[in-house]
Design an enzyme around this catalytic site. Structure first.
Site, PDB file in Angstrom:
ATOM      1  N   LYS A 147       0.924  -1.212  -0.001  1.00 34.80           N
ATOM      2  CA  LYS A 147       0.117   0.011   0.204  1.00 34.80           C
ATOM      3  C   LYS A 147       0.696   1.227  -0.038  1.00 34.80           C
ATOM      4  CE  LYS A 147      -4.123   1.897   2.276  1.00 34.80           C
ATOM      5  NZ  LYS A 147      -5.034   1.887   3.533  1.00 34.80           N
ATOM      6  N   SER A 193      -9.970   1.816   2.449  1.00 33.80           N
ATOM      7  CA  SER A 193      -8.940   2.510   1.337  1.00 33.80           C
ATOM      8  C   SER A 193      -7.953   1.583   0.798  1.00 33.80           C
ATOM      9  CB  SER A 193      -8.069   3.761   2.383  1.00 33.80           C
ATOM     10  OG  SER A 193      -7.561   3.053   3.297  1.00 33.80           O
ATOM     11  N   SER A 201     -10.050  -0.452   6.700  1.00 36.40           N
ATOM     12  CA  SER A 201      -9.444  -0.522   5.283  1.00 36.40           C
ATOM     13  C   SER A 201      -8.689  -1.622   4.816  1.00 36.40           C
ATOM     14  CB  SER A 201      -8.765   0.764   5.086  1.00 36.40           C
ATOM     15  OG  SER A 201      -9.314   1.907   4.899  1.00 36.40           O
TER      16      SER A 201
HETATM   17  N1  GLN Z   1     -13.295   4.306   5.851  1.00 37.90           N
HETATM   18  C1  GLN Z   1     -12.766   4.672   6.802  1.00 37.90           C
HETATM   19  C2  GLN Z   1     -12.180   6.198   6.740  1.00 37.90           C
HETATM   20  O1  GLN Z   1     -12.675   6.629   6.081  1.00 37.90           O
HETATM   21  C3  GLN Z   1     -11.402   3.822   7.326  1.00 37.90           C
HETATM   22  C4  GLN Z   1     -10.409   4.245   6.427  1.00 37.90           C
HETATM   23  C5  GLN Z   1      -8.894   3.271   6.938  1.00 37.90           C
HETATM   24  O2  GLN Z   1      -9.309   2.114   7.688  1.00 37.90           O
HETATM   25  N2  GLN Z   1      -7.759   3.713   6.523  1.00 37.90           N
HETATM   26  O3  GLN Z   1     -11.854   6.542   7.557  1.00 37.90           O
END
Ligand code: GLN
Length: 475
Positions: free
Chosen positions: A75, A152, A177
């Site tokens: 990532k 994400s 995510s």
């Molecule tokens: N969807 C969540 C957010 O927008 C989690 C994102 C993540 O775990 N990086 O914060």
């Protein structure tokens, strides 16, 4: 994967030729699906050549390497030495870390080949990988390219499904995510216990929430990468000093006579009927394999999890992003005007909309006079939710819910969502994330030609049980 590693070790497969093919395939996939912000061809080939040399010299260490020759995608928010690492943000364009994150150091030592940096929501701010930095591209679902990969860690999940070569991905989860994109892309995704994997070299979103974890096509592959990256690291002050575990030996030793709690609140009206159907089929499959279950009520995480998560997450994110100001990392311009004017110009021009929203929300929540009303209250909720989970784990080995309430949506439907509706996507996931509990997405089949994922949540450091349950379902 084991077979593949054996063939690399015996030189039956030529590692350099293989890596060339891998990179070509990544480039081809990327033209249509946008899973990589950067394909690290040079590094991958350098690693492959090194391995080839070591094999030729009969280097005795090489035969013990757990990931020898396996392609690992990373990532973009995880730092790889000399490889552009931007966390999907234009403000970090051109930033090439001078060091490897601890997880990268570990997988390099195990002989993994790093193939590139995967696309994501900017800094992890999102659930569909559409909140991307200026100039980046949105990854598309490998099963239906009009739909989202989730986020994400969207690029990570997409390439994990699409790659025809042996591959595992390193993702990151702050509020869901890893499991959420894994569910949308039909792969396994393990978010480990907070502190089990070092965060050193991860570009922070929320320091008390961030976890690095693996995504794999199979449960075994997911376990293999988890095994390689776990462990104490003195460079991360929140790293746990616990004995190492063998995750890949996936029998049923830890789940004999296991009892599971099915979270009632996670099957409410808002959950798509296709999702409920598949999850229940999965539960019945576990039952027919001797796993007992009961429906239980777990009130706090689903009711208050999102509120607590967004308060803690944005508060921490807003302080973390303060260091990106066009001076130390990434983008810079000619210094003009006073510092305030310069920082404003850099930050307004290079953060995208969602990052700005979170900076404003988090800064507001931390303002003097509001701390008790917001941040401290969220921390109290975090403690109460943890207590509720801990109570449940006295009775149950794992908890079950859908990973996501809906099937992967089309991009055109996502455009219509308000920020709040976007945030609600992680309603099942924020609980375990806020409480630092390990959780695993397990693919449980297709409905309307789209994948559904089951979420298994375990007590702290019980990832082995989750992997064993996941492996049982996989069979
Ligand atoms: N969807 C969540 C957010 O927008 C989690 C994102 C993540 O775990 N990086 O914060």
């Amino acid at each position: 994967m084991l077979e593949f590693i054996k063939k690399i070790k015996s030189s039956e497969i030529d590692i350099v030729e293989h890596t060339h093919k891998v990179i070509d395939e990544c480039k081809k996939i990327n033209r249509e699906y946008n899973y990589f912000n950067f394909i690290s061809e040079e590094l991958a080939l350098e690693q492959a050549n090194n391995i080839k040399k070591q094999l030729k010299n009969n280097d005795k260490n090489i035969k013990n390497k757990k990931l020898l020759g396996v392609a690992v995608s990373v990532k973009d928010s995880i730092c790889v030495k000399d490889v552009e690492s931007t966390a999907g943000s234009r403000i970090l364009k051109g930033y090439k870390p001078l060091f490897d994150a601890t997880v990268i150091k570990k997988i390099k030592e195990e002989g993994a080949i790093i193939i590139g940096k995967t696309s994501q929501d900017e800094f992890g701010f999102g659930s569909f990988s559409v909140n991307i930095g200026i100039g980046f591209k949105v990854p598309k679902n490998p099963i239906d390219n009009e739909r989202t990969c989730g986020g994400s860690s969207g690029g990570a999940a997409g390439i994990t499904k699409k790659a025809s070569f042996p591959h595992i991905a390193l993702g990151e989860s702050t509020g869901g995510s890893i499991a959420e994109p894994a569910s949308f892309c039909d792969v396994f995704g393990l978010c480990p216990t907070y502190g089990l994997v070092s965060r050193y070299g991860l570009i922070d979103f929320g320091n008390s929430l961030d976890k690095i974890g693996p995504l794999g096509k199979t449960c075994y592959e997911t376990a293999l990468l988890q095994e390689a990256i776990s462990g104490y690291d003195e460079k991360d002050s929140t790293s746990l000093n616990v004995p190492s575990q063998d995750y890949t030996n996936l029998g049923n030793k830890n789940i004999k006579n296991a009892k599971i709690g099915v979270i009632k609140e996670a099957f409410s009206e808002g959950v798509a009927k296709e999702v409920k159907k598949k999850i229940w089929e999965g539960i019945k499959k576990l039952e027919s394999n001797g796993i007992k279950y009961e429906e239980i009520s777990l009130e706090l995480p689903i009711k208050y999890g999102l509120a607590a998560y967004y308060m803690i997450g944005t508060s921490e994110a807003s302080t973390n992003l303060a260091k990106f100001c066009g001076m130390r990392y990434g983008i810079s311009e000619k210094l003009e005007g006073n510092f305030n004017e310069y920082f404003t110009k850099i930050r307004s021009g290079n953060f995208s909309e969602e990052a700005k929203r979170r900076i404003i929300l988090g800064t507001f929540a931390r303002m003097s006079g509001y701390r008790d009303a917001y941040y401290i209250k969220a921390m109290k909720l975090r403690a109460l939710m943890t207590q509720e989970y801990k109570k449940a784990f006295k009775k149950y080995d794992a908890l079950i819910s859908p990973t996501v309430a809906i099937l992967p949506p089309k991009f055109r439907d996502i455009e219509k969502l308000t920020p709040l509706q976007n945030y609600m996507m992680d309603v099942m996931l924020v609980g375990p994330n806020v409480c630092g509990l390990p959780h695993l997405n397990v693919p449980v089949g297709y409905e309307n030609k789209l994948p559904v994922g089951m979420l298994l949540i375990g007590d702290h450091l019980q990832e082995k049980k989750l992997l064993e349950l996941g492996s049982l379902l996989e069979k």
